[in-house]
Design an enzyme around this catalytic site. Structure first.
Site, PDB file in Angstrom:
ATOM      1  N   LYS A  88       0.657  -1.470  -0.524  1.00 24.90           N
ATOM      2  CA  LYS A  88      -0.213   0.043  -0.201  1.00 24.90           C
ATOM      3  C   LYS A  88       0.632   0.854  -0.249  1.00 24.90           C
ATOM      4  O   LYS A  88       0.671   2.088  -0.697  1.00 24.90           O
ATOM      5  CB  LYS A  88      -1.154  -0.654   1.505  1.00 24.90           C
ATOM      6  CG  LYS A  88      -0.565  -0.210   2.433  1.00 24.90           C
ATOM      7  CD  LYS A  88      -1.178  -0.007   3.679  1.00 24.90           C
ATOM      8  CE  LYS A  88      -0.861  -0.318   5.242  1.00 24.90           C
ATOM      9  NZ  LYS A  88      -0.756  -1.872   5.304  1.00 24.90           N
ATOM     10  N   ILE A 139       7.896  -5.506   5.324  1.00 26.23           N
ATOM     11  CA  ILE A 139       8.523  -4.667   3.774  1.00 26.23           C
ATOM     12  C   ILE A 139       8.906  -3.395   3.580  1.00 26.23           C
ATOM     13  O   ILE A 139       9.140  -2.746   2.617  1.00 26.23           O
ATOM     14  CB  ILE A 139       8.474  -6.249   2.684  1.00 26.23           C
ATOM     15  CG1 ILE A 139       9.871  -6.069   1.533  1.00 26.23           C
ATOM     16  CG2 ILE A 139       6.949  -5.858   2.532  1.00 26.23           C
ATOM     17  CD1 ILE A 139      11.076  -5.730   2.511  1.00 26.23           C
ATOM     18  N   LYS A 150      17.978   7.312   2.984  1.00 29.36           N
ATOM     19  CA  LYS A 150      19.686   7.398   1.809  1.00 29.36           C
ATOM     20  C   LYS A 150      19.360   8.698   1.303  1.00 29.36           C
ATOM     21  O   LYS A 150      20.002   9.679   0.876  1.00 29.36           O
ATOM     22  CB  LYS A 150      18.561   6.374   0.508  1.00 29.36           C
ATOM     23  CG  LYS A 150      19.678   6.905  -0.940  1.00 29.36           C
ATOM     24  CD  LYS A 150      18.869   6.062  -1.732  1.00 29.36           C
ATOM     25  CE  LYS A 150      19.066   6.392  -2.789  1.00 29.36           C
ATOM     26  NZ  LYS A 150      20.712   6.200  -3.125  1.00 29.36           N
ATOM     27  N   TYR A 228      35.943   1.829  32.033  1.00 29.05           N
ATOM     28  CA  TYR A 228      36.628   1.177  31.510  1.00 29.05           C
ATOM     29  C   TYR A 228      36.836  -0.025  30.550  1.00 29.05           C
ATOM     30  O   TYR A 228      35.716  -0.726  31.446  1.00 29.05           O
ATOM     31  CB  TYR A 228      37.848   1.880  31.440  1.00 29.05           C
ATOM     32  CG  TYR A 228      38.018   0.964  32.761  1.00 29.05           C
ATOM     33  CD1 TYR A 228      38.151   0.124  33.496  1.00 29.05           C
ATOM     34  CD2 TYR A 228      37.986   2.177  34.351  1.00 29.05           C
ATOM     35  CE1 TYR A 228      38.529   0.110  35.179  1.00 29.05           C
ATOM     36  CE2 TYR A 228      37.672   1.687  35.860  1.00 29.05           C
ATOM     37  CZ  TYR A 228      38.360   0.674  35.699  1.00 29.05           C
ATOM     38  OH  TYR A 228      38.675   0.339  37.266  1.00 29.05           O
ATOM     39  N   HIS A 291      38.247 -14.054  39.265  1.00 27.62           N
ATOM     40  CA  HIS A 291      39.016 -13.821  37.766  1.00 27.62           C
ATOM     41  C   HIS A 291      38.444 -14.837  36.928  1.00 27.62           C
ATOM     42  O   HIS A 291      39.176 -15.884  36.647  1.00 27.62           O
ATOM     43  CB  HIS A 291      40.646 -14.083  37.940  1.00 27.62           C
ATOM     44  CG  HIS A 291      40.760 -12.463  38.244  1.00 27.62           C
ATOM     45  ND1 HIS A 291      40.600 -11.442  38.236  1.00 27.62           N
ATOM     46  CD2 HIS A 291      42.061 -12.518  39.684  1.00 27.62           C
ATOM     47  CE1 HIS A 291      41.562 -10.927  38.873  1.00 27.62           C
ATOM     48  NE2 HIS A 291      41.672 -11.200  39.853  1.00 27.62           N
ATOM     49  N   ASP A 493      54.000 -38.896  37.924  1.00 27.05           N
ATOM     50  CA  ASP A 493      53.184 -38.022  37.323  1.00 27.05           C
ATOM     51  C   ASP A 493      52.024 -37.083  38.278  1.00 27.05           C
ATOM     52  O   ASP A 493      52.350 -37.453  38.909  1.00 27.05           O
ATOM     53  CB  ASP A 493      53.040 -38.065  35.928  1.00 27.05           C
ATOM     54  CG  ASP A 493      53.066 -36.103  35.549  1.00 27.05           C
ATOM     55  OD1 ASP A 493      51.961 -36.096  35.136  1.00 27.05           O
ATOM     56  OD2 ASP A 493      54.373 -36.126  34.873  1.00 27.05           O
ATOM     57  N   ARG A 535      35.639 -34.222  27.320  1.00 29.48           N
ATOM     58  CA  ARG A 535      36.945 -33.893  27.677  1.00 29.48           C
ATOM     59  C   ARG A 535      35.870 -32.033  28.189  1.00 29.48           C
ATOM     60  O   ARG A 535      34.619 -31.284  27.287  1.00 29.48           O
ATOM     61  CB  ARG A 535      37.434 -33.305  26.273  1.00 29.48           C
ATOM     62  CG  ARG A 535      39.018 -32.085  27.569  1.00 29.48           C
ATOM     63  CD  ARG A 535      39.950 -32.062  26.266  1.00 29.48           C
ATOM     64  NE  ARG A 535      39.499 -31.507  24.901  1.00 29.48           N
ATOM     65  CZ  ARG A 535      40.323 -31.023  23.752  1.00 29.48           C
ATOM     66  NH1 ARG A 535      41.073 -31.586  23.679  1.00 29.48           N
ATOM     67  NH2 ARG A 535      39.909 -29.788  22.982  1.00 29.48           N
TER      68      ARG A 535
END
Length: 539
Positions: A88, A139, A150, A228, A291, A493, A535
Site C-alpha cells: 500500500k 517490507i 538514503k 573502562y 577472576h 606424574d 573433555r
C-alpha cells in the site's frame, strides 16, 4: 497539506491491548511547515513516548488534500487490498516524494510535472521484532525507512520513539543540523538491518542447512558505556545480543541490577562465570568466583551452610569476589552474607563485588542494600541450553555449541579394579561439574558436595594438581578428583601424586595413549578411576 490515512486508525497510538496494522498518516505539521509521513504500530510505541506522537498529530492540518497523492495512495490501498495491503505504500507518488533531492532541479521538476509533493519527515515504528519475526509484512515500511535514510540530507527519518522529543526540538530551531540528520539516518539503517538479521536467522532455522550458516549477522544493542575496559587505559561498552537465539534466553546480560555501583567490564565477565556455574546445580548451591574461576562451590539443603562452605574453600580468594546462588536470597541468607566473617581470622567481614541470584525477598534486598553502597545486586535468569557460543580472535570469530553437558547427560565408566562407593561416585560427579567451569588446565578436588581445592590455568596439569592439593590440605583423604582433560602421564606424574596424597576416586575423560598406565597406577594404590569420555577444556 495532506491529511490521508491508507489504514484507518481504530486504536490510539500508545495502547498495548492489541496490535493493529501500522497506521500511515501523510501530514503537514502546521506549526513547522513540514510535510510528514507517520507510521505507528501501537504495540511498538511505549506509553511514555505516545504523548510526543500525539503532539505530532495535534500540530497537523489535514483539511486540504493534495489531490494527486491522495488519489494515488487511496487507489494503491484499494488495488492492493487483495494481498493484505502489503504494497500500500510502495507507490511512486509516495516514494518519489521521499527520495526526490531538493538540490536537483530535474527532480523537483519531475515532482511538479506529476503533481507529487516532497516529504520532509518520515516517522515509522515497526512491529516489535521478536513478536512478529515470522512475518515479512513490514517490507513496505522498511522500504520507506530506507528511502528516507538514503535521502537524509532532505528528509528526517525517525524509527525510535525515544527520538520524538529531539525531533520536536529540532523542528523548533531555525538552523539545519546535518549531524542530527545523519544520526537519525544511521539509526534507521541499523534498525532495519537488525530486523532483517532476525528474519534471516528465523528463515535459516526453517531450512536444513545445519547449525552454522554461510554468513552470520549478530545484532547488538548498546546497554551501557563502561568506565573502562579490562584495564583503565582501555575504553569499553556493553552490548546486548539481540539474536533470536538470545532474546528471552536468560543470562547475565539481561540481569536486573537492584543496587550498587555501575557494572564494569570485569564485573560482567566474573558475574557471567559465577552465574553460569551455579545455575547448573540442581540442589541449593553457592558459588564464589574470582577472576572468572570458581574458587568455592558447595551444595547443601541448607543454603546458609552451603554459603559458609563455599567461602571456606578459599577465603582469601573469596574476599572481593562474586558470590552466586541458585535459590532465593531471603532475610536469613542476606543477614549471613552481610555479617559473615572471614574464616582466616574470624573477624574481617567478607567483602564482595557482586551478589547474583534468581530472586530476592523484599527483606533480603533491604538487608543486602545495607551491607554496602557499592555492592552490586543482580537478579538473573538461567541461560537456556542450545545457544550458539561466539568468541573473537584477530580478524574473525569462532562459533561453537555451548557446553551444556551435565553429569546426567553422560556415563561415568569405571575402568579400575576398584569400583567407587555411591558417595564417592556422587563426589566425582560434583567435582566433574565444578571442573567444567575452571580454566584449563583444571583440577578440582571435592568431597560431600563441597569443593576443597582447585588448580586452574597452569601450562601443565601436574602444577594445577599441586595447587589443588595444597588448598584441599588434610581433607584430601578419600576425596574425589576431577580433571578437565586426560592425564598424558601417570607414573611419577600427576596420577601417582594424586594417589599418594590419599585421593579416593579420579574422574577424567580418558583418551590418552597411556590410559593403561593411569589404570595400572590407580589399581596399585587402590584408587577408583572413572572415564567420562567428555573433555571440558576452557580457555
Amino acid at each position: 497539506m495532506l491529511g490521508l490515512t491508507t489504514v484507518a486508525p481504530t486504536t490510539k497510538v500508545g495502547t498495548t491491548s492489541s496490535c493493529i496494522p501500522n497506521t500511515i498518516l501523510l501530514l503537514r505539521l502546521n506549526s513547522f511547515n513540514h510535510r510528514t509521513i507517520i507510521s505507528a504500530s501501537p504495540c511498538s510505541v511505549p506509553s511514555s513516548s505516545a504523548k510526543n506522537l500525539y503532539l505530532l498529530h495535534s500540530r497537523c492540518n489535514p483539511t486540504k488534500a493534495m489531490a494527486a497523492q491522495e488519489t494515488a495512495a487511496q487507489q494503491t490501498a484499494v488495488e492492493t487490498h487483495s494481498v493484505d495491503g502489503r504494497v500500500k505504500t510502495l507507490h511512486p507518488n509516495i516514494h518519489g516524494g521521499i527520495l526526490a533531492r531538493r538540490d536537483q532541479k530535474h527532480h523537483m521538476e519531475s515532482l511538479n510535472e506529476h503533481g507529487i509533493g516532497a516529504f520532509d519527515i518520515v516517522v515509522v515504528n515497526l512491529y516489535p521484532f521478536y513478536d512478529k519475526v515470522t512475518s515479512t509484512e513490514e517490507i513496505q515500511f522498511e522500504a520507506m525507512i530506507r528511502a528516507a535514510a538514503k535521502n537524509h540530507k532532505d528528509v528526517l527519518v525517525v524509527v525510535d520513539s525515544q527520538d520524538y522529543p529531539a525531533l520536536l526540538e529540532f523542528l523548533k530551531g531555525n538552523q539545519d543540523d546535518q549531524q542530527f540528520r545523519r544520526k537519525l539516518a544511521w539509526k534507521a539503517f541499523q534498525h532495519v538491518a537488525s530486523y532483517d538479521s532476525a528474519v534471516a536467522e528465523w528463515l535459516w532455522k526453517q531450512t536444513t542447512g545445519g547449525k552454522f550458516p554461510p554468513s552470520l549477522t549478530v545484532p547488538l544493542s548498546l546497554k551501557s558505556s563502561l568506565r573502562y575496559g579490562e584495564n583503565p587505559h582501555q575504553k569499553a561498552a556493553f552490548y546486548v545480543d539481540r539474536s533470536l537465539g538470545e532474546v528471552n534466553g536468560g543470562g547475565i546480560a539481561t540481569a536486573i541490577q537492584h543496587h550498587g555501583k555501575e557494572m564494569s567490564y570485569n564485573n560482567y565477565l566474573d558475574a557471567d562465570a559465577a552465574w553460569n556455574c551455579v545455575a547448573e546445580f540442581r540442589n541449593p548451591t553457592c558459588v564464589v568466583v574470582k577472576h572468572t574461576n570458581p574458587c568455592g562451590v558447595a551444595s547443601r539443603d541448607d543454603i546458609l551452610e552451603a554459603y559458609r562452605l563455599a567461602v571456606k574453600a578459599d577465603p582469601v580468594s573469596a574476599f572481593g569476589g562474586i558470590v552466586a546462588f541458585n535459590t532465593e536470597v531471603d532475610e536469613a541468607l542476606a543477614k549471613e552474607i552481610r555479617e559473615f566473617r572471614s574464616p582466616t581470622d574470624g573477624e574481617t567481614r567478607m567483602f564482595y563485588e557482586i551478589v547474583v541470584a534468581p530472586k530476592y525477598s523484599e527483606k533480603g534486598l533491604e538487608i543486602l542494600r545495607g551491607k554496602s553502597k557499592t555492592l552490586r545486586i543482580l537478579e538473573a535468569r538461567k541461560n537456556e541450553k542450545g545457544k550458539l557460543s561466539l568468541r573473537q580472535v584477530g580478524g574473525g570469530w569462532l562459533a561453537q555449541d555451548s557446553d551444556d553437558l551435565t553429569p546426567e547427560d553422560i556415563q561415568f565408566n569405571v575402568v579400575s579394579g576398584k569400583a567407587p562407593q555411591e558417595s564417592e561416585l556422587r563426589d566425582a560427579e560434583f567435582a566433574w561439574l565444578c571442573v567444567k567451569h575452571v580454566k584449563s588446565n583444571a583440577i578440582v578436588i571435592a568431597k560431600n558436595n563441597c569443593m576443597l581445592g582447585m588448580g586452574s590455568g597452569q601450562p601443565n596439569r601436574r602444577e594445577s594438581l599441586r595447587i589443588a592439593l595444597k588448598k584441599a590440605g588434610d581433607e584430601v583423604k578419600g576425596a574425589a578428583l576431577a580433571s578437565d582433560a586426560f592425564f598424558p602421564f601417570a607414573w611419577k606424574d600427576a596420577v601417582e601424586e594424586a594417589c599418594e596424597s590419599g585421593i579416593g576416586v579420579i574422574a577424567e575423560p580418558g583418551g590418552s595413549i597411556r590410559d593403561g598406565d593411569a589404570i595400572d597406577c590407580c589399581n596399585k594404590y587402590g584408587v577408583s578411576l572413572i572415564f567420562t569420555n567428555v573433555r571440558h577444556f576452557r580457555h
